[in-house]
Design an enzyme around this catalytic site. Structure first.
Site, PDB file in Angstrom:
ATOM      1  N   SER A  10       0.635  -1.099  -0.006  1.00 34.78           N
ATOM      2  CA  SER A  10      -0.076   0.077   0.005  1.00 34.78           C
ATOM      3  C   SER A  10       0.815   1.189  -0.101  1.00 34.78           C
ATOM      4  O   SER A  10       1.671   1.500  -0.932  1.00 34.78           O
ATOM      5  CB  SER A  10      -0.967   0.064   1.203  1.00 34.78           C
TER       6      SER A  10
ATOM      7  N   ASP B 166      -5.460  -3.615  -3.058  1.00 40.20           N
ATOM      8  CA  ASP B 166      -4.593  -3.127  -2.155  1.00 40.20           C
ATOM      9  C   ASP B 166      -4.146  -4.568  -1.280  1.00 40.20           C
ATOM     10  O   ASP B 166      -4.524  -5.316  -0.856  1.00 40.20           O
ATOM     11  CB  ASP B 166      -5.201  -2.293  -0.957  1.00 40.20           C
TER      12      ASP B 166
END
Length: 312
Positions: A63, A177
């Protein structure tokens, strides 16, 4: 035989041999965890390591950890830090492009345009050290390690927060993600046979999220006045985005605990960030400073570990 007077010069070849035999401290591999706005702390960590002369051998990022780590290895950390410190709530709103009918509330293309200014044409395999961005595959749930190809695409896939940013098409895969599967990617560094792994966990000080509570299902008490009724209405107005982010935060924390228990790093850095909300990107200066403070406080431990692994 008369001894020569004055200093005796050392032959150049002998000097080179002497330099080659001086033991070098092992470099460290960094596992930079996810954490949305708290991830600006990674910038401070990297600044402290650079100032101390501690070399990084590779970076695995999830991320925002992928964003900061990728920019660092591409030589663009200064630009990223300047951008982060310049953010205000108004500027953040200007970077978000609403995507009606897409896979997320925001398309993310305005943020992508900002990255294009500094990272266009940069491929991961062209970096001077290994870099891996961790993502999740939407259709299979697989953990995906992006270690080649477009750096921008790899970073975007790694921070495509479900429900917030649209998934990223990468080859024949749809990616989300990476914090859904590996929030602090120590295992990636281990798979690359790195002898010394330092993890940066952005959620460690969120105490209480792992507790188990026995509770009775009952209706909340009714408000006794109009003022209490208005107050309750404000408290109940959570907002869709806030609910999704907080739910993701809980999932990420639980997965982090499980993954790190099974594959712990040699050292963990835990910046104190619990008061910084996941969407408070405008508090970058605070997060960066706290990351710097945490890394600075652990420099002695890092140096000791390097010394222990240095060849005799």
């Amino acid at each position: 035989m008369v001894a020569p007077s004055g200093p005796v010069s050392t032959p150049p070849r002998l000097i080179n041999d002497m330099h080659q035999t001086i033991p070098q401290k092992p470099r460290i591999a960094l596992a930079l965890g996810g954490g949305a706005a708290r991830g600006w702390a990674h910038i401070g960590v990297l600044r402290a390591l650079d100032e101390a002369g501690i070399e990084v051998s590779m970076i695995a990022g999830t991320s925002i950890g992928a964003l900061v780590g990728g920019c660092y290895l591409a030589g663009r950390l200064d630009e990223l830090e300047a951008f982060a410190r310049s953010l205000t709530m108004r500027r953040i709103a200007g970077l978000l492009d609403f995507a009606i009918g897409g896979g997320g509330l925001f398309g993310g293309m305005r943020l992508n345009d900002r990255m294009q200014e500094h990272l266009v044409g940069v491929n991961i395999e062209d970096l001077d050290r290994p870099f891996v961005a961790v993502a999740s595959e939407l259709n299979t749930g697989h953990e995906v390690w992006i270690s080649a190809g477009s750096l921008i695409t790899g970073i975007r896939a790694s921070y495509a927060l479900p429900g917030i940013f649209e998934p990223v098409r990468c080859g024949n895969r749809t990616l989300l993600d990476g914090a859904l599967v590996n929030p602090v990617p120590v295992s990636v560094c281990r798979a690359h046979e790195q002898p010394l792994v330092v993890a940066v966990n952005l959620h460690y000080d969120l105490y209480g999220r792992s507790a188990v509570i026995k509770h009775t299902a009952s209706e909340p008490p009714a408000p006794q006045s109009r003022a209490e009724n208005r107050k309750k209405a404000r408290e109940d107005r959570l907002g869709v985005t806030n609910v999704m982010v907080q739910a993701f935060n809980i999932i990420q924390d639980r997965i982090s605990r499980a993954r790190l228990a099974g594959d712990p790093p040699d050292l963990s850095l835990h910046p104190k960030l619990s008061d910084i909300g996941l969407s408070e990107f405008h508090r970058a200066s605070e997060a960066i400073d706290r990351g710097y403070q945490e890394a600075s406080a652990k420099l002695g431990e890092i140096t000791r570990m390097q010394t222990a692994l240095s060849p005799v």
